[in-house]
Structures are given as structure tokens and as C-alpha cells.
Design an enzyme around this catalytic site. Structure first.
Site, mmCIF file in Angstrom:
data_model
loop_
_atom_site.group_PDB
_atom_site.id
_atom_site.type_symbol
_atom_site.label_atom_id
_atom_site.label_comp_id
_atom_site.label_asym_id
_atom_site.label_seq_id
_atom_site.Cartn_x
_atom_site.Cartn_y
_atom_site.Cartn_z
ATOM 1 N N GLY A 190 50.604 46.726 38.088
ATOM 2 C CA GLY A 190 51.651 46.823 39.097
ATOM 3 C C GLY A 190 51.710 48.142 39.830
ATOM 4 O O GLY A 190 52.575 48.329 40.681
ATOM 5 N N GLU A 214 47.406 48.597 32.815
ATOM 6 C CA GLU A 214 46.462 47.542 33.243
ATOM 7 C C GLU A 214 46.429 47.415 34.763
ATOM 8 O O GLU A 214 46.779 46.371 35.313
ATOM 9 C CB GLU A 214 46.917 46.173 32.732
ATOM 10 C CG GLU A 214 46.949 45.991 31.271
ATOM 11 C CD GLU A 214 47.506 44.617 30.919
ATOM 12 O OE1 GLU A 214 47.108 44.116 29.864
ATOM 13 O OE2 GLU A 214 48.336 44.053 31.657
ATOM 14 N N GLY A 218 45.205 46.701 38.496
ATOM 15 C CA GLY A 218 44.173 45.974 39.218
ATOM 16 C C GLY A 218 44.159 46.467 40.650
ATOM 17 O O GLY A 218 43.261 47.154 41.107
ATOM 18 N N ARG A 219 45.252 46.149 41.339
ATOM 19 C CA ARG A 219 45.369 46.474 42.759
ATOM 20 C C ARG A 219 45.105 47.947 43.058
ATOM 21 O O ARG A 219 44.372 48.274 43.987
ATOM 22 C CB ARG A 219 46.797 46.113 43.221
ATOM 23 C CG ARG A 219 47.031 46.255 44.703
ATOM 24 C CD ARG A 219 48.517 46.066 45.033
ATOM 25 N NE ARG A 219 49.056 44.835 44.487
ATOM 26 C CZ ARG A 219 48.923 43.647 45.052
ATOM 27 N NH1 ARG A 219 48.280 43.522 46.192
ATOM 28 N NH2 ARG A 219 49.452 42.578 44.492
ATOM 29 N N CYS A 250 41.289 25.075 61.243
ATOM 30 C CA CYS A 250 42.045 24.238 62.169
ATOM 31 C C CYS A 250 43.504 24.190 61.764
ATOM 32 O O CYS A 250 44.039 23.128 61.441
ATOM 33 C CB CYS A 250 41.467 22.832 62.192
ATOM 34 S SG CYS A 250 39.737 22.868 62.608
ATOM 35 N N TYR A 282 42.756 41.335 45.504
ATOM 36 C CA TYR A 282 43.413 40.071 45.871
ATOM 37 C C TYR A 282 43.062 39.655 47.298
ATOM 38 O O TYR A 282 43.902 39.182 48.055
ATOM 39 C CB TYR A 282 44.939 40.165 45.676
ATOM 40 C CG TYR A 282 45.315 40.621 44.285
ATOM 41 C CD1 TYR A 282 45.080 39.787 43.202
ATOM 42 C CD2 TYR A 282 45.855 41.886 44.033
ATOM 43 C CE1 TYR A 282 45.396 40.196 41.906
ATOM 44 C CE2 TYR A 282 46.166 42.296 42.747
ATOM 45 C CZ TYR A 282 45.934 41.451 41.695
ATOM 46 O OH TYR A 282 46.230 41.851 40.420
HETATM 47 C C1 LIG Z 1 47.751 40.691 37.466
HETATM 48 C C2 LIG Z 1 48.002 41.390 36.210
HETATM 49 C C3 LIG Z 1 47.764 42.763 36.113
HETATM 50 C C4 LIG Z 1 47.340 43.602 37.295
HETATM 51 O O1 LIG Z 1 48.332 43.692 38.239
HETATM 52 P P1 LIG Z 1 48.163 44.681 39.493
HETATM 53 O O2 LIG Z 1 49.376 44.455 40.287
HETATM 54 O O3 LIG Z 1 46.916 44.270 40.194
HETATM 55 O O4 LIG Z 1 48.049 46.057 38.946
HETATM 56 C C5 LIG Z 1 47.942 43.372 34.899
HETATM 57 N N1 LIG Z 1 48.349 42.664 33.823
HETATM 58 C C6 LIG Z 1 48.620 41.348 33.878
HETATM 59 C C7 LIG Z 1 49.069 40.646 32.674
HETATM 60 C C8 LIG Z 1 48.454 40.670 35.072
HETATM 61 O O5 LIG Z 1 48.738 39.364 35.135
#
Ligand SMILES: *Cc1c(COP(=O)(O)O)cnc(C)c1O
Length: 397
Positions: free
Chosen positions: A237, A269, A271-272, A347, A376
Site C-alpha cells: 500500500g 509487502e 508492489g506499486r 469498440c 497494475y
Molecule cells: C496487492 C497486495 C499487496 C501490494 O499492494 P501495493 O498496493 O501494490 O503495495 C501486498 N499485500 C497483499 C496481501 C496484497 O494483496
């Protein structure tokens, strides 16, 4: 080749080698930078509390080049399906966290038999029983962190998953009873708690508060139940908004400097945050027209490759990369100093990447490059619709 930034909102300047590739590659394409990705990992590691672990949430972007970098430069990988788990293990991940409210038998079995160090984030009582049964069969001990959906979540962001009714995790009021159940299971080792609560939080203060609350909660509950707390996973997050805002991880680090987790491992954790600015989506302008007074650029590509703007309802910033070749004898369609809507090849009128954005010049054959599309982007898109060609996925460095 010339780069034209339009006036608002300003995208980051595109690195020269990326712009060069965006001019010459076949479009549509995604270009990814392992160097940008690695820099984000290093920056995060510099500022997070010493000893904090970084697991890359591979669902943000799992192209092999970035995944390999994540395995090398992060502490491990966060996965949320059997497919991701297998890919992470094949890429050499030695530490893995497995989340998801609908884990398959295959995912649980793979987690129990893999050589990597795997913590399963358990999201319900039924899942706990399934995992314990699978562990018994596999003659393995399952490392478990209970995923908690707190009663009130202090964190803001775009997709809240905690502090309100959701399909994720165990509702806080039920956690004590699930914990007691887990502690009585021979094939389960409860190592701690998982607190993924949000996506795209760009406010360091709010995020720091979330971390402190997650740590305090975990320590309190571990104390009450006499659990040796080894793992507090605060989830992902960390924000990197596609429109430009980014969480200040330096401030976050300062706010967490005195956050005490005892002998437990503090796990993030993201990602983004790691992948967002490591990707560029490149489209080619295939037509330009004015419809009832409004200018449209039609591109090869669209929301079936890059769904985020349609999904969130915003205009994604882009840069025009001009190309000089024009192989035809007729006039080259284009526009000057206009507000333009960028429509894709599907379309449907929903296939729009940006609406009424100012451009200085844009012609058929030019490329539109959308920065900050590494997270994403391709991963969440629905490219089967209409059977257009998929984008090329290229490494720019
Ligand atoms: C999607 C997700 C993340 C990563 O979230 P980001 O917003 O991309 O940092 C981490 N942990 C869990 C369990 C997720 O589902």
C-alpha cells in the site's frame, strides 16, 4: 526525435534511452526498467527501519526481468495464487508470503512442500482447517500469520481492505478465537499477524500510524496468548499514484525510527511503490479526427492493455514522442495546440486513456508514451476482448 511535455499534469521526463526505444520499437509495447525498479527497492531499504524486510508483491508486475530483480534485491516475494507461488519459486525466491481469500489446494500444498521459507497468511477458520489438514498430509509444519481485518483502520488510500466489511482476512472480533484454535493445532506454527489494509497510500504520516497500530496490536495479542511473536507483516500500500504523487519514504522512515517490534521481523509487502515508475506504455497514433468539435487521437492500444485509467476514472498523463517518417502521399493528419482525447482501438466509448488533455502537436504516426504504468498496468488488463494484438513487453535496461 523531440519530446513535448504537455502542460498539466506534468509527467516525469522520460529517460532518453526509454524515449529512444519508444520511438523505434513496434507499438503497442510496455517498456520496463530494471534499474528504476532496483533504485526504488534500494531507496525503500535505505529509509525503512534497519532489519525491516521487503517482500515484493508480484501481482503489481511479474514480468520475468523485474521478478528476477526482486528475488535478487528484496528479501522475498509476496504471492496471492498458486500460479504466482510457482513463478516466485522458479525465480529462486527463498522467502515467500502467501495471501488471498480463496487459496487453492494447489497453493497450500505447494507452500507446504517448497524448500523456501513460506508464511501462509490465513484468512478464515475454514482455511486454517484446510491448511492444517494439508500440513498433516504433507508431514510439514505450516507457518501461519493470521490476516487481521481491524475494526477501524487508520490508513487512507484508494482501495481500503481493512477497517470495513471486506472478503479479506479475519474480522478483528473473531481473531482471538481463531488464534486460540490455531495455537491448539499440532501442524501449525503461529508466527504472527498480517495487516495488509490499503493500496496507494501517499501520506507518510497515515502510513506510519498504520504500521504502529499493526505492531501494537500484534504485540498486545501475542502477549495475551503467550505467542512468541516472530512476524508482523504490515502489508503493502505504499503509494505511487499514476498521476504523480508518491509517499515520502524518508519521512516514513523517520516516523518509524522508534517503532519497536521486539524480536519480531517487521515485514513490508510493496508492489506499486516499487514497480509503478519502472514501466512505460507506448501507443502509436493511428488516426486523428474532430468529432462534434472535439479532437480525438485514436491509438494502437488502449484500455485492454492499460485498464487503470478506465478502472479508476482519471486521465493518465502522457508525452508525445514525435516521429518524422510519413510514407504516404496525402497530408498527414494532426493537430496543434488542442485539447485531445486519447481513445484506444476497442469498440466501446469507455476505451479512453486520457480526456481533453492539452497537446502542442500530435500527428498520425507519433507515439504517445504513458509513464508510471509499471504497476497494475498490463497485469490487470482484459486483453482478450476483441482479439487485438497484445503489447510487446520489452526491457529498456
Ligand atoms: C496487492 C497486495 C499487496 C501490494 O499492494 P501495493 O498496493 O501494490 O503495495 C501486498 N499485500 C497483499 C496481501 C496484497 O494483496
Amino acid at each position: 526525435m523531440t519530446l513535448h511535455d504537455h502542460d498539466q499534469p506534468t509527467p516525469d521526463a522520460i529517460p532518453t534511452h526509454v524515449a529512444d526505444l519508444a520511438t523505434t520499437c513496434e507499438a503497442p509495447a510496455y517498456l520496463y526498467s530494471r534499474d528504476s525498479f532496483t533504485r526504488n527497492i534500494e531507496q525503500l531499504r535505505t529509509h525503512l527501519p534497519a532489519g525491516a524486510q521487503i517482500l515484493y508483491a508480484m501481482k503489481a508486475c511479474s514480468i520475468p526481468g523485474l521478478l528476477a530483480r526482486a528475488v535478487h534485491s528484496c528479501d522475498g516475494i509476496e504471492v496471492a495464487s498458486a500460479g504466482e507461488l510457482v513463478a516466485a519459486l522458479e525465480a529462486g525466491a527463498m522467502q515467500v508470503a502467501l495471501s488471498g481469500p480463496a487459496k487453492s489446494d494447489m497453493a497450500l500444498q505447494t507452500a507446504l512442500t517448497a524448500e523456501a521459507d513460506i508464511v501462509v497468511h490465513v484468512e478464515s477458520v475454514h482455511e486454517l482447517h484446510r491448511l492444517a489438514a494439508a500440513a498433516k498430509t504433507a508431514k510439514a509444519k505450516a507457518q501461519v500469520a493470521l490476516r487481521v481485518n481491524r475494526s477501524s483502520s487508520p490508513v487512507s488510500g484508494s482501495h481500503r481492505m481493512s477497517g470495513e466489511p471486506t472478503a479479506f482476512g479475519i474480522s478483528e472480533d473473531q481473531v482471538p478465537s481463531v488464534l486460540a484454535l490455531a495455537l491448539g493445532m499440532r501442524d501449525v506454527d503461529v508466527v504472527g499477524f498480517h495487516h495488509h489494509a490499503v493500496s496507494n497510500c501517499v501520506d507518510a504520516r497515515t502510513y506510519a500510524h498504520h504500521v504502529r497500530e499493526a505492531v501494537a496490536y500484534s504485540r498486545r495479542l501475542a502477549g495475551q496468548f503467550d505467542v512468541r511473536l516472530r512476524y508482523v507483516n504490515v502489508g503493502g500500500g505504499l503509494g505511487a499514484d499514476p498521476r504523480g504523487d508518491r509517499i515520502d519514504v524518508k519521512v516514513l522512515g523517520e516516523l518509524l525510527a522508534d517503532c519497536e517490534v521486539g524480536s519480531a521481523q517487521l515485514v513490508f509487502e510493496p508492489g506499486r511503490y516499487l514497480a509503478a515508475d519502472a514501466g512505460w506504455y507506448v501507443t502509436e497514433v493511428v488516426d486523428v479526427k474532430v468529432s462534434h468539435g472535439q479532437a480525438f487521437a485514436v491509438v494502437r492500444g488502449g484500455t485492454h492493455h492499460f485498464r487503470l485509467p478506465a478502472s479508476w476514472g482519471y486521465s493518465h498523463p502522457f508525452v508525445v514522442v514525435e516521429r518524422d517518417e510519413w510514407p504516404y502521399v496525402w497530408d498527414r493528419p494532426g493537430l496543434v495546440d488542442e485539447l485531445v482525447t486519447v481513445a484506444g482501438e476497442l469498440c466501446t466509448t469507455k476505451d479512453v486513456l486520457a480526456r481533453r488533455q492539452p497537446v502542442r502537436r500530435l500527428r498520425v504516426g507519433d507515439r504517445l508514451v504513458f509513464a508510471r504504468t509499471g504497476a497494475y498496468g498490463w497485469e490487470i488488463s482484459h486483453d482478450r476482448f476483441l482479439r487485438h494484438e497484445p503489447p510487446q513487453l520489452l526491457l529498456a535496461d
